[in-house]
Design a protein around this motif. Structure first.
Motif, mmCIF file in Angstrom:
data_model
loop_
_atom_site.group_PDB
_atom_site.id
_atom_site.type_symbol
_atom_site.label_atom_id
_atom_site.label_comp_id
_atom_site.label_asym_id
_atom_site.label_seq_id
_atom_site.Cartn_x
_atom_site.Cartn_y
_atom_site.Cartn_z
ATOM 1 N N ASN A 1 -0.802 -4.273 2.960
ATOM 2 C CA ASN A 1 -2.196 -4.169 3.398
ATOM 3 C C ASN A 1 -2.418 -4.927 4.694
ATOM 4 O O ASN A 1 -3.126 -4.463 5.586
ATOM 5 C CB ASN A 1 -3.112 -4.716 2.299
ATOM 6 C CG ASN A 1 -4.584 -4.505 2.608
ATOM 7 O OD1 ASN A 1 -5.025 -3.387 2.842
ATOM 8 N ND2 ASN A 1 -5.342 -5.576 2.634
ATOM 9 N N LEU B 1 -2.341 3.980 8.639
ATOM 10 C CA LEU B 1 -1.317 3.972 7.590
ATOM 11 C C LEU B 1 -0.290 5.082 7.841
ATOM 12 O O LEU B 1 0.929 4.850 7.745
ATOM 13 C CB LEU B 1 -1.973 4.150 6.219
ATOM 14 C CG LEU B 1 -1.001 4.254 5.034
ATOM 15 C CD1 LEU B 1 -0.094 3.032 4.955
ATOM 16 C CD2 LEU B 1 -1.778 4.434 3.724
ATOM 17 N N GLN C 1 -6.679 5.439 7.307
ATOM 18 C CA GLN C 1 -5.682 6.420 6.911
ATOM 19 C C GLN C 1 -4.795 6.826 8.087
ATOM 20 O O GLN C 1 -3.590 7.004 7.943
ATOM 21 C CB GLN C 1 -6.370 7.660 6.328
ATOM 22 C CG GLN C 1 -5.419 8.663 5.697
ATOM 23 C CD GLN C 1 -4.599 8.070 4.555
ATOM 24 O OE1 GLN C 1 -5.104 7.235 3.795
ATOM 25 N NE2 GLN C 1 -3.338 8.490 4.441
ATOM 26 N N ASP D 1 -1.513 1.145 -3.891
ATOM 27 C CA ASP D 1 -2.950 0.869 -3.819
ATOM 28 C C ASP D 1 -3.458 1.139 -2.412
ATOM 29 O O ASP D 1 -2.785 0.863 -1.414
ATOM 30 C CB ASP D 1 -3.240 -0.597 -4.181
ATOM 31 C CG ASP D 1 -2.895 -0.896 -5.626
ATOM 32 O OD1 ASP D 1 -2.922 0.042 -6.449
ATOM 33 O OD2 ASP D 1 -2.560 -2.067 -5.926
ATOM 34 N N ALA D 2 -4.653 1.687 -2.317
ATOM 35 C CA ALA D 2 -5.232 2.012 -1.010
ATOM 36 C C ALA D 2 -5.466 0.740 -0.192
ATOM 37 O O ALA D 2 -5.843 -0.305 -0.748
ATOM 38 C CB ALA D 2 -6.552 2.763 -1.209
ATOM 39 N N PRO D 3 -5.261 0.835 1.130
ATOM 40 C CA PRO D 3 -5.530 -0.349 1.975
ATOM 41 C C PRO D 3 -7.020 -0.651 2.017
ATOM 42 O O PRO D 3 -7.855 0.225 1.810
ATOM 43 C CB PRO D 3 -5.005 0.081 3.353
ATOM 44 C CG PRO D 3 -5.016 1.584 3.319
ATOM 45 C CD PRO D 3 -4.769 1.977 1.904
ATOM 46 N N GLN D 4 -7.342 -1.904 2.310
ATOM 47 C CA GLN D 4 -8.746 -2.344 2.377
ATOM 48 C C GLN D 4 -8.968 -3.141 3.652
ATOM 49 O O GLN D 4 -8.090 -3.816 4.124
ATOM 50 C CB GLN D 4 -9.108 -3.210 1.172
ATOM 51 C CG GLN D 4 -8.995 -2.455 -0.149
ATOM 52 C CD GLN D 4 -9.321 -3.334 -1.324
ATOM 53 O OE1 GLN D 4 -9.642 -4.527 -1.177
ATOM 54 N NE2 GLN D 4 -9.247 -2.791 -2.530
ATOM 55 N N VAL E 1 0.826 -1.215 0.000
ATOM 56 C CA VAL E 1 0.000 0.000 0.000
ATOM 57 C C VAL E 1 0.861 1.265 0.000
ATOM 58 O O VAL E 1 0.390 2.332 -0.390
ATOM 59 C CB VAL E 1 -0.971 0.011 1.202
ATOM 60 C CG1 VAL E 1 -1.942 -1.152 1.113
ATOM 61 C CG2 VAL E 1 -0.223 0.004 2.528
ATOM 62 N N ALA E 2 2.115 1.146 0.468
ATOM 63 C CA ALA E 2 3.008 2.304 0.482
ATOM 64 C C ALA E 2 4.448 1.810 0.562
ATOM 65 O O ALA E 2 4.711 0.696 1.028
ATOM 66 C CB ALA E 2 2.698 3.219 1.660
ATOM 67 N N PRO F 1 -12.741 4.587 6.909
ATOM 68 C CA PRO F 1 -11.758 5.218 6.007
ATOM 69 C C PRO F 1 -10.791 6.134 6.760
ATOM 70 O O PRO F 1 -9.587 6.155 6.463
ATOM 71 C CB PRO F 1 -12.634 6.015 5.030
ATOM 72 C CG PRO F 1 -13.973 5.358 5.086
ATOM 73 C CD PRO F 1 -14.127 4.898 6.500
ATOM 74 N N MET G 1 2.898 6.286 -2.340
ATOM 75 C CA MET G 1 1.612 5.658 -2.036
ATOM 76 C C MET G 1 1.220 4.756 -3.196
ATOM 77 O O MET G 1 1.231 5.185 -4.360
ATOM 78 C CB MET G 1 0.530 6.710 -1.783
ATOM 79 C CG MET G 1 0.906 7.740 -0.722
ATOM 80 S SD MET G 1 1.260 7.047 0.907
ATOM 81 C CE MET G 1 -0.391 6.588 1.429
#
Length: 457
Positions: free
Chosen positions: A63, A95, A92, A454-457, A53-54, A88, A452
């Protein structure tokens, strides 16, 4: 060693106060007054769907790392009666916390900072002791909460490393002038709000399962009300806690949470007790963990005024400073041997201090004189507070080295103006230290190259 510079250390860390608290200051105790671990477990290892994710200076954050940290924080926040942010926002925050930690750990390694296994062992023992359990029981609880023992010890290593980095990079920035001290004292004189006090709360938790039916919730509420009524009627609160509380450690602590600044308590707890006097019992509080019954056992101003009575301690210590000729582990082993010899009557503490201690108190047999609360770094002070007159602590590690501490006696003393100024200087230094740490964290984060993904899920 008799420094006035406080250090936020693992063994004496306060309860979780939010995701924005400095990483090195975060609690590594078990969750405050924790209920049995939630049914959902923290993932124990990599998952097939894991992804990056980063990237922080070429080091990835996955993730699953975010998910595991979220699960751990969620358990701690729930147990502490704090609200969990919207998912959300929560994700964030976690992260960003991981990014900051990665950057700081990389800086620590660049500066050749190392944590020996002996320091991790001592931290683990202190955490177990602060939760009224032994190391075996602590490890069993860690596994129940979804972590591996190896993973927990690695977390301890990282947090100790972050603490040492903070000592090296941030503490030298702090200076308290007499002008600042005078202004702070003037501001404190007329304060009467709850944040001007330290509180020691009694805490009883009547746990409610996450999947509880309305009937189960009603039964738990009725039990909490009965316990509250018995507490208000004057029954022994420690006995009530041992017999009725589902909080971890209640059987041995009698429900006491320990004295701490009021504004470090979960907001929902603080709201419930802020208007209560010593001895007052609040109405039951409902959180996702269950129903909490709180009693104000002790309520003292955190800035004592001249003329106030404080408990002072007279102690002595032996300090060994690790270096090229003496590792930290060897220092711990040597002091543990000193302790055994003194307790067996085979050696004299004062003579050992004169022969081996590596600070200015050695010539006086390790004596530190009469001191008021807040005189020493927190890990030293916490060990001292747990001793009875004549007792000797286990070896403990601070920024100064490895110590063996013996409490000689305690007394009630009237606080002089000079002693008050010393205590206030320590409190003000700690406040400024947190502010400087937050600024330094931003500086380290700003210097890091962060990509950064892919966004974490």
């Amino acid at each position: 060693m008799n420094s006035r510079a406080p250090l936020l250390a693992l063994a004496c860390a306060t309860l979780i106060s939010g995701l924005h608290a400095p990483a090195a200051a975060q609690s590594l105790r078990l969750p405050f007054a924790a209920a049995p671990a939630p049914a959902r477990a923290v993932p124990a290892g990599p998952r097939a769907a894991d992804y990056i994710v980063a990237v922080v200076n070429s080091e990835p954050i996955t993730n699953n790392e975010v998910r595991m940290r979220m699960a751990r924080f969620e358990q701690q926040l729930v147990a502490a009666g704090q609200e969990i942010p919207p998912r959300p926002v929560f994700m964030q925050q976690v992260l960003e916390r991981l990014i900051a930690e990665k950057a700081q750990l990389q800086l620590a390694r660049e500066n050749n900072l190392r944590i020996e296994e002996s320091a991790i062992d001592l931290a683990e023992q202190n955490i177990a002791r602060s939760n009224q359990m032994d190391v075996t029981e602590l490890r069993r609880q860690i596994v129940l909460e979804g972590m591996t023992v190896a993973g927990y010890r690695e977390d301890l290593r990282n947090q100790l490393l972050l603490t040492r980095l903070r000592e090296r990079e941030v503490e030298p920035r702090i200076r308290i002038s007499d002008l600042e001290l005078d202004q702070f004292l003037r501001e404190q004189q007329g304060r009467t709000d709850i944040s001007a006090f330290d509180l020691n709360l009694g805490h009883i938790l009547v746990a409610v399962p996450e999947t509880a039916t309305p009937a189960q919730v009603a039964t738990a509420r009725e039990k909490a009300l009965r316990v509250m009524q018995r507490a208000r009627a004057g029954e022994d609160y420690a006995k009530l806690a041992r017999e009725n509380s589902d909080a971890s450690g209640a059987a041995t602590s009698g429900g006491l949470t320990g004295r701490r600044p009021a504004d470090s308590l979960p907001p929902i707890f603080l709201q419930a007790v802020q208007a209560l006097p010593e001895g007052g019992v609040a109405d039951p509080i409902r959180t996702t963990a269950g129903f909490h019954i709180l009693k104000v056992v002790e309520k003292k101003r955190n800035i004592a005024l001249p003329g106030a009575t404080v408990e002072q301690s007279r102690a002595r210590h032996i300090l060994l400073r690790p270096g090229p000729q003496l590792t930290e582990a060897q220092a711990v082993a040597r002091l543990a041997d000193f302790k055994k010899r003194v307790e067996a009557g085979q050696a004299d503490f004062a003579q050992l201090a004169r022969d081996f201690s590596q600070d200015a108190s050695a010539r006086a047999g390790g004596e530190l004189g009469w001191t008021s609360p807040g005189s020493f770094v927190p890990e030293f002070e916490e060990a001292l507070n747990q001793l009875k007159p004549g007792q000797i602590s286990s070896p403990l590690i601070s920024r100064f080295g490895v110590h063996l501490v013996q409490l000689m006696e305690r007394r009630q003393a009237t606080l002089t103006q000079r002693e008050q100024r010393d205590m206030v200087r320590s409190a003000l230094r700690e406040k400024k230290l947190d502010e400087a740490y937050a600024q330094w964290t931003q500086e380290v984060r700003g210097r890091a190259f962060v990509e950064m993904r892919d966004a974490p899920q």
